[in-house]
Design a protein around this motif. Structure first.
Motif, short mmCIF file in Angstrom:
data_model
loop_
_atom_site.label_atom_id
_atom_site.label_comp_id
_atom_site.label_asym_id
_atom_site.label_seq_id
_atom_site.Cartn_x
_atom_site.Cartn_y
_atom_site.Cartn_z
N ARG A 53 0.83 -1.20 0.00
CA ARG A 53 0.00 0.00 0.00
C ARG A 53 0.87 1.25 0.00
N LEU A 54 1.88 1.28 0.86
CA LEU A 54 2.77 2.44 0.92
C LEU A 54 3.52 2.64 -0.39
N LYS A 55 3.96 1.54 -0.99
CA LYS A 55 4.69 1.65 -2.25
C LYS A 55 3.79 2.21 -3.36
N SER A 56 2.55 1.73 -3.43
CA SER A 56 1.65 2.26 -4.46
C SER A 56 1.30 3.72 -4.18
N ASP A 57 1.18 4.10 -2.89
CA ASP A 57 0.94 5.51 -2.55
C ASP A 57 2.10 6.38 -3.02
N ILE A 58 3.32 5.91 -2.80
CA ILE A 58 4.50 6.67 -3.23
C ILE A 58 4.51 6.84 -4.74
N GLU A 59 4.21 5.75 -5.45
CA GLU A 59 4.18 5.84 -6.92
C GLU A 59 3.14 6.84 -7.40
N LYS A 60 1.94 6.79 -6.80
CA LYS A 60 0.87 7.73 -7.20
C LYS A 60 1.25 9.16 -6.89
N GLN A 61 1.77 9.39 -5.66
CA GLN A 61 2.14 10.75 -5.27
C GLN A 61 3.27 11.28 -6.14
N THR A 62 4.20 10.43 -6.47
CA THR A 62 5.33 10.84 -7.31
C THR A 62 4.85 11.23 -8.70
N LYS A 63 3.99 10.40 -9.28
CA LYS A 63 3.47 10.71 -10.61
C LYS A 63 2.66 12.00 -10.60
N ARG A 64 1.84 12.17 -9.56
CA ARG A 64 1.03 13.39 -9.46
C ARG A 64 1.92 14.62 -9.31
N LEU A 65 2.95 14.52 -8.49
CA LEU A 65 3.86 15.64 -8.28
C LEU A 65 4.65 15.96 -9.55
N GLU A 66 5.12 14.93 -10.24
CA GLU A 66 5.83 15.15 -11.51
C GLU A 66 4.93 15.82 -12.53
N LYS A 67 3.68 15.37 -12.60
CA LYS A 67 2.74 15.94 -13.55
C LYS A 67 2.48 17.42 -13.23
N THR B 23 5.33 9.65 3.57
CA THR B 23 5.01 8.31 3.10
C THR B 23 6.30 7.51 2.91
N ASN B 24 7.33 8.15 2.36
CA ASN B 24 8.63 7.49 2.22
C ASN B 24 9.20 7.10 3.56
N LEU C 64 14.63 -8.26 -9.59
CA LEU C 64 13.45 -8.82 -8.96
C LEU C 64 12.31 -7.81 -8.85
N GLY C 65 12.58 -6.55 -9.20
CA GLY C 65 11.54 -5.53 -9.16
C GLY C 65 11.31 -4.92 -7.79
N PHE C 66 12.27 -5.04 -6.89
CA PHE C 66 12.12 -4.50 -5.54
C PHE C 66 12.73 -3.12 -5.39
N ALA C 67 13.50 -2.68 -6.36
CA ALA C 67 14.12 -1.35 -6.29
C ALA C 67 13.04 -0.30 -6.56
N PRO C 68 13.14 0.87 -5.93
CA PRO C 68 12.15 1.91 -6.21
C PRO C 68 12.27 2.41 -7.64
N SER C 69 11.17 2.94 -8.16
CA SER C 69 11.22 3.47 -9.52
C SER C 69 12.15 4.67 -9.54
N ARG C 70 12.59 5.03 -10.71
CA ARG C 70 13.52 6.16 -10.84
C ARG C 70 12.88 7.46 -10.37
N ALA C 71 11.61 7.64 -10.71
CA ALA C 71 10.93 8.87 -10.31
C ALA C 71 10.79 8.95 -8.79
N ALA C 72 10.44 7.84 -8.16
CA ALA C 72 10.29 7.83 -6.70
C ALA C 72 11.65 8.02 -6.02
N ALA C 73 12.69 7.41 -6.56
CA ALA C 73 14.02 7.57 -5.99
C ALA C 73 14.49 9.01 -6.14
N LYS C 74 14.14 9.63 -7.26
CA LYS C 74 14.53 11.02 -7.49
C LYS C 74 13.80 11.94 -6.52
#
Length: 184
Positions: A35-49, A77-78, A160-170
């Motif tokens: 849940r936290l990971k998906s929240d971070i992805e959504k917030q990151t995309k929204r902030l980038e947009k 959230t992070n 394995l897909g466990f690393a954070p996305s580039r946008a979230a890491a940024k």
């Protein structure tokens, strides 16, 4: 020496896979982490947009505050995600410390590799640890193990897909926000 080097590389791969397995078991598969990971992805995309649409130079005070509030929410959230990960990391740390001490005693005083350079002075204590002689291009177990594990574990997390996305890491820069970000 080559056999020892390859053995240490194998040990690094094994411990990295073991660590990621434990982390998956205790962290990655939990509902809270997902849940936290998906929240971070959504917030990151929204902030980038928002940043793309508004642009850096056209921010007035209210938009600037909203943007800062969104960034603060993302940081919180992070932080929550890091707390979830930290609990298992402490337990895994104890296991790996015991493994490291066992392997360190096996390779104690043994040159396991020859470095193509002389390390800088403050790294020589680690790279030449428990080795006899003054040839600082000789490499100890602990130095080679740390180098291998650092590089291998990052790649295993990505594979394995466990690393954070580039946008979230940024966005989750641990050094805080860029002080020049909103200057006009």
């Amino acid at each position: 020496m080559w056999a020892d080097t390859l053995l240490i590389l194998g040990i690094s791969v094994f411990t990295a896979l073991l660590g990621e397995g434990f982390t998956w078991l205790f962290v990655y598969r939990t509902e809270r982490y997902q849940r936290l990971k998906s929240d971070i992805e959504k917030q990151t995309k929204r902030l980038e947009k928002k940043k793309e649409i508004l642009g850096e130079s056209t921010l007035d005070k209210t938009r600037k505050r909203k943007m800062e509030k969104d960034e603060e929410k993302l940081k919180n959230t992070n932080r929550d995600l890091m707390v979830v990960k930290m609990k298992s990391m402490v337990a895994i740390g104890f296991v790996f410390t015991s493994l490291l001490s066992m392997f360190n005693s096996i390779f104690d005083g043994k040159v396991v590799a020859k470095l193509p350079f002389t390390p800088i002075s403050w790294v020589q204590g680690l790279s030449h640890r428990n080795l006899l002689g003054e040839d600082y291009t000789d490499c100890s177990f602990i130095f080679l193990y740390i180098l291998c594990t650092m590089s291998i574990r990052q790649n295993i997390q990505k594979a394995l897909g466990f690393a954070p996305s580039r946008a979230a890491a940024k966005q989750s820069n641990m050094w805080g926000p860029d002080p020049n970000k909103y200057k006009f």
